[in-house]
Design a protein around this motif. Structure first.
Motif, PDB file in Angstrom:
ATOM      1  N   GLY A  14       0.794  -1.217   0.000  1.00  0.00           N
ATOM      2  CA  GLY A  14       0.000   0.000   0.000  1.00  0.00           C
ATOM      3  C   GLY A  14       0.826   1.266   0.000  1.00  0.00           C
ATOM      4  O   GLY A  14       0.286   2.367  -0.216  1.00  0.00           O
ATOM      5  N   GLY A  15       2.118   1.122   0.228  1.00  0.00           N
ATOM      6  CA  GLY A  15       2.997   2.283   0.286  1.00  0.00           C
ATOM      7  C   GLY A  15       3.479   2.727  -1.081  1.00  0.00           C
ATOM      8  O   GLY A  15       3.044   2.202  -2.117  1.00  0.00           O
ATOM      9  N   SER A  16       4.385   3.699  -1.062  1.00  0.00           N
ATOM     10  CA  SER A  16       4.894   4.297  -2.300  1.00  0.00           C
ATOM     11  C   SER A  16       6.411   4.389  -2.277  1.00  0.00           C
ATOM     12  O   SER A  16       7.028   4.490  -1.211  1.00  0.00           O
ATOM     13  CB  SER A  16       4.319   5.707  -2.484  1.00  0.00           C
ATOM     14  OG  SER A  16       2.917   5.695  -2.593  1.00  0.00           O
ATOM     15  N   LEU A  17       6.981   4.361  -3.472  1.00  0.00           N
ATOM     16  CA  LEU A  17       8.396   4.611  -3.674  1.00  0.00           C
ATOM     17  C   LEU A  17       8.574   5.347  -4.984  1.00  0.00           C
ATOM     18  O   LEU A  17       7.756   5.201  -5.892  1.00  0.00           O
ATOM     19  CB  LEU A  17       9.206   3.310  -3.738  1.00  0.00           C
ATOM     20  CG  LEU A  17       9.559   2.595  -2.441  1.00  0.00           C
ATOM     21  CD1 LEU A  17      10.250   1.273  -2.754  1.00  0.00           C
ATOM     22  CD2 LEU A  17      10.437   3.447  -1.558  1.00  0.00           C
ATOM     23  N   ARG A  18       9.661   6.113  -5.086  1.00  0.00           N
ATOM     24  CA  ARG A  18       9.982   6.799  -6.329  1.00  0.00           C
ATOM     25  C   ARG A  18      11.396   6.418  -6.742  1.00  0.00           C
ATOM     26  O   ARG A  18      12.351   6.664  -6.011  1.00  0.00           O
ATOM     27  CB  ARG A  18       9.871   8.310  -6.170  1.00  0.00           C
ATOM     28  CG  ARG A  18      10.072   9.089  -7.468  1.00  0.00           C
ATOM     29  CD  ARG A  18       9.854  10.553  -7.230  1.00  0.00           C
ATOM     30  NE  ARG A  18       9.835  11.341  -8.469  1.00  0.00           N
ATOM     31  CZ  ARG A  18      10.748  12.245  -8.771  1.00  0.00           C
ATOM     32  NH1 ARG A  18      11.759  12.469  -7.961  1.00  0.00           N
ATOM     33  NH2 ARG A  18      10.655  12.931  -9.906  1.00  0.00           N
ATOM     34  N   LEU A  19      11.499   5.812  -7.900  1.00  0.00           N
ATOM     35  CA  LEU A  19      12.797   5.436  -8.445  1.00  0.00           C
ATOM     36  C   LEU A  19      13.292   6.530  -9.392  1.00  0.00           C
ATOM     37  O   LEU A  19      12.489   7.174 -10.082  1.00  0.00           O
ATOM     38  CB  LEU A  19      12.712   4.114  -9.196  1.00  0.00           C
ATOM     39  CG  LEU A  19      12.112   2.927  -8.452  1.00  0.00           C
ATOM     40  CD1 LEU A  19      12.174   1.683  -9.333  1.00  0.00           C
ATOM     41  CD2 LEU A  19      12.819   2.690  -7.138  1.00  0.00           C
ATOM     42  N   SER A  20      14.606   6.680  -9.419  1.00  0.00           N
ATOM     43  CA  SER A  20      15.229   7.631 -10.337  1.00  0.00           C
ATOM     44  C   SER A  20      16.362   6.936 -11.070  1.00  0.00           C
ATOM     45  O   SER A  20      16.967   6.001 -10.543  1.00  0.00           O
ATOM     46  CB  SER A  20      15.798   8.833  -9.575  1.00  0.00           C
ATOM     47  OG  SER A  20      14.804   9.525  -8.878  1.00  0.00           O
ATOM     48  N   CYS A  21      16.635   7.414 -12.262  1.00  0.00           N
ATOM     49  CA  CYS A  21      17.747   6.858 -13.043  1.00  0.00           C
ATOM     50  C   CYS A  21      18.329   7.999 -13.874  1.00  0.00           C
ATOM     51  O   CYS A  21      17.605   8.660 -14.624  1.00  0.00           O
ATOM     52  CB  CYS A  21      17.264   5.731 -13.941  1.00  0.00           C
ATOM     53  SG  CYS A  21      18.532   5.041 -15.016  1.00  0.00           S
ATOM     54  N   VAL A  22      19.627   8.199 -13.745  1.00  0.00           N
ATOM     55  CA  VAL A  22      20.288   9.270 -14.468  1.00  0.00           C
ATOM     56  C   VAL A  22      21.271   8.687 -15.474  1.00  0.00           C
ATOM     57  O   VAL A  22      21.971   7.711 -15.180  1.00  0.00           O
ATOM     58  CB  VAL A  22      20.998  10.246 -13.504  1.00  0.00           C
ATOM     59  CG1 VAL A  22      22.040   9.533 -12.664  1.00  0.00           C
ATOM     60  CG2 VAL A  22      21.603  11.419 -14.250  1.00  0.00           C
ATOM     61  N   VAL A  23      21.298   9.291 -16.643  1.00  0.00           N
ATOM     62  CA  VAL A  23      22.207   8.880 -17.714  1.00  0.00           C
ATOM     63  C   VAL A  23      23.379   9.843 -17.743  1.00  0.00           C
ATOM     64  O   VAL A  23      23.186  11.064 -17.720  1.00  0.00           O
ATOM     65  CB  VAL A  23      21.494   8.880 -19.070  1.00  0.00           C
ATOM     66  CG1 VAL A  23      22.429   8.395 -20.170  1.00  0.00           C
ATOM     67  CG2 VAL A  23      20.243   8.028 -19.025  1.00  0.00           C
ATOM     68  N   SER A  24      24.585   9.316 -17.810  1.00  0.00           N
ATOM     69  CA  SER A  24      25.767  10.168 -17.860  1.00  0.00           C
ATOM     70  C   SER A  24      26.711   9.674 -18.945  1.00  0.00           C
ATOM     71  O   SER A  24      26.647   8.520 -19.368  1.00  0.00           O
ATOM     72  CB  SER A  24      26.469  10.187 -16.507  1.00  0.00           C
ATOM     73  OG  SER A  24      26.906   8.893 -16.146  1.00  0.00           O
ATOM     74  N   GLY A  25      27.592  10.566 -19.370  1.00  0.00           N
ATOM     75  CA  GLY A  25      28.556  10.210 -20.395  1.00  0.00           C
ATOM     76  C   GLY A  25      28.545  11.208 -21.540  1.00  0.00           C
ATOM     77  O   GLY A  25      27.860  12.226 -21.490  1.00  0.00           O
TER      78      GLY A  25
END
Length: 119
Positions: A14-25
């Protein structure tokens, strides 16, 4: 080119999470971006995709609960996960189609971030 995912963790059903993904190069452009997941003993499966223009698509099992978005200037993709269920427990991977300097167009994967949903 590297993709770095973050935001996973342990959450109650029932809870929440926020995923992040960053691209570098050394990158000209980041095209389609996506989140996949792989549960223990199962094959990797598509969760959601987002085009450079912001068009999104979702797997049926996350529609209405998860939202994918991106920030083109920051070269980041996000996955807001609400109403989490124990069956959402998996390692979540980001993927990006990147036009990189010298290499050209290619798909790249992040290492994954673990999401555990307790009942």
């Amino acid at each position: 080119v590297q993709l770095q995912a973050s935001g996973g963790g342990l959450v109650q059903a029932g809870g929440s999470l926020r995923l992040s993904c960053v691209v570098s190069g050394s990158i000209y452009e980041v095209n389609d971006m996506a989140w996949y997941r792989q549960a223990p003993g199962k094959q990797r499966e598509l969760v959601a995709t987002v085009t450079r223009g912001g068009t999104t698509n979702y797997a049926d099992y996350v529609k209405g609960r998860f939202t994918i978005s991106r920030d083109n200037a920051k070269k980041e993709v996000y996955l807001q996960m609400n109403s989490l269920k124990p069956e959402d427990t998996a390692v979540y991977y980001c993927k990006a189609n990147v036009d990189a300097v010298v290499v050209g167009l290619k798909d790249y994967w992040g290492r994954g971030t673990l999401v555990t949903v307790s009942s």
